[in-house]
Scaffold this active site. Structure first.
Site, short mmCIF file in Angstrom:
data_model
loop_
_atom_site.label_atom_id
_atom_site.label_comp_id
_atom_site.label_asym_id
_atom_site.label_seq_id
_atom_site.Cartn_x
_atom_site.Cartn_y
_atom_site.Cartn_z
N ASP A 232 -1.15 10.15 4.80
CA ASP A 232 -2.33 9.69 5.55
C ASP A 232 -3.20 10.85 6.01
OD1 ASP A 232 -1.88 7.01 5.34
OD2 ASP A 232 -1.14 6.72 7.38
N GLU B 208 0.82 -1.21 0.00
CA GLU B 208 0.00 0.00 0.00
C GLU B 208 0.86 1.27 0.00
OE1 GLU B 208 -3.44 1.93 2.92
OE2 GLU B 208 -2.10 0.38 3.66
N HIS B 209 1.75 1.38 0.97
CA HIS B 209 2.64 2.54 1.07
C HIS B 209 4.07 2.07 0.81
CE1 HIS B 209 -0.62 3.30 4.13
NE2 HIS B 209 -0.72 4.41 3.42
#
Length: 424
Positions: free
Chosen positions: A352, A318-319
């Site tokens: 985020d 994801e990251h």
């Protein structure tokens, strides 16, 4: 050749625990479908100890909640939303309707039409996920969605004021204090007090994510979401303190959150392990981060940057944070990731919370086939066509033969009628 210095749980172990979640969620959805609002209310009472007169907040209640939030918090929320709105608007501007004349008299085009209604889930639980309000509600509004509703659970029996404020500032048309599988199902199938939506978006715990997966089909979704993931790619220019800080910063999300390091430096790998142990002694969220690191943490030692790309694309996390001498190498060569964070000056926390890119991103290798949430997810790319009489006859003659080739006689009749009417 890549060498695993540390590995997490196997996929088979993870699947065993998921099976129980799947069964539980299926039974809850079936119950809500059968009993409607009654089941929603009973489940809210059971799981969240929440049984208000109305789940939906009135305009007066929202206004009162917003007034209760400190000015600095409201200013920070507004700043974050400005960044996210600006980037989303630029993305929207990059998506164009088109119409082209592909041959004389044949006009083909597409329009990008917003979904009519969207339900956004804003997680609560351990943390009030204020930023998810910006990422889902605001982005849907920039895309042009007419009706955007938001559900967020109570936290310890209280309305999360900052989250509601962010939902309101983002442009939510309806705000409900309702969480879990009951919220997702209510938005998808509708109840006596909640009108069903066309699409569900937003992150959540394992039960919320599984509910979204099972409800997919009757409604659209943004993507299948699992526990948050972080991968750091680093060479010998990075330092153990920053690598450890950034790994644990994501591991605190939950005990099943994978955190991985791919590095060309054995020295850095060893420094990182030692630094993680040191930071876990004082990190306030160590009870969660320690479990995540011990059970799902991973360190991979590679020979060079090219091998780092290969291993990173296999993980498809994801990251992906890049702490190397030349971060752009990975921007140029990687293909499977949710979002890239290039260089030590940025980090996953920026993405985020505030910098402007969307934080709802693919997990569990979904980055191999999709990107994250953005304005384009709320748009339906719909095609259209029209012809002049002359072009219709020309296309019709070819269509007649192609339909007959496939045995579709009814299809051929459609083409033949146009040839008869418009042909010379």
């Amino acid at each position: 050749m890549a060498q695993y210095i540390k590995q997490g749980k196997s996929e088979s172990e993870l699947k065993d625990s998921h099976g129980k979640v799947e069964q539980t969620v299926a039974s809850l959805i079936a119950r809500i479908e059968k009993e409607g609002e009654t089941a929603v209310r009973e489940l809210s009472r059971q799981f969240d100890n929440w049984d208000p007169e109305q789940f939906r907040l009135s305009a007066e209640e929202i206004e009162k909640i917003v007034r209760s939030v400190p000015d600095q918090v409201k200013a920070d929320i507004c700043f974050a939303q400005e960044q996210i709105r600006h980037f989303a608007e630029q993305q929207r501007a990059s998506i164009q309707d088109i119409e082209v004349e592909t041959r004389p008299g044949v006009f083909l085009g597409h329009k990008n039409i917003p979904v009519n209604s969207v339900g956004c889930y804003i997680p609560g639980g351990r943390y009030p996920m204020v930023a998810s309000s910006h990422m889902s509600i605001l982005t849907a509004k920039v895309a042009g969605v007419k009706r955007v509703i938001g559900c967020t659970p109570p936290i310890n029996g209280e309305i999360p004021a900052a989250t509601v404020t962010a939902m309101h500032f983002a442009g939510a048309d309806e705000i409900y204090i309702l969480g879990g599988v009951q919220a997702m199902t209510a938005m998808a199938v509708g109840t006596e007090t909640i009108e069903a939506v066309d699409m569900l978006v937003g992150p959540g715990n394992a039960f919320v994510a599984e509910a979204k997966r099972q409800l997919f089909g009757r409604v659209g979704i943004d993507l299948f979401a699992g526990p948050t993931e972080v991968l750091i790619i680093a060479d010998d220019t990075a330092d153990g303190e920053m690598v450890a800080t950034d790994l644990l910063g994501q591991a605190e999300h939950g005990p099943t959150s994978p955190a991985a390091l791919i590095t060309t430096s054995k020295k850095l790998a060893e420094e990182t392990v030692a630094e993680i142990e040191r930071q876990l002694q004082t990190l306030p969220t160590a009870d969660v981060a320690k479990v995540a690191w011990e059970e799902h943490g991973m360190i991979i030692l590679v020979d060079d940057l090219a091998e780092a790309v290969v291993e990173a694309d296999k993980l498809a996390y994801e990251h992906v944070q890049v702490l190397t001498e030349n971060p752009n190498y990975f921007l140029d060569h990687m293909t499977n990731y949710g979002a890239l964070f290039l260089g030590p000056e940025t980090n996953v926390a920026y993405g985020d919370k505030v910098i402007g890119t969307n934080h709802t991103l693919p997990t569990k290798k979904a980055a191999k086939y999709t990107g994250g949430l953005w304005v384009g997810k709320f748009l339906k790319n719909c095609t259209y066509q029209r012809c002049t009489p002359e072009a219709s006859a020309e296309i019709g003659r070819i269509a007649e033969r192609l339909c007959e080739l496939e045995g579709f006689i009814g299809h051929k009749a459609q083409a033949s009628l146009r040839v008869k009417r418009y042909g010379k």
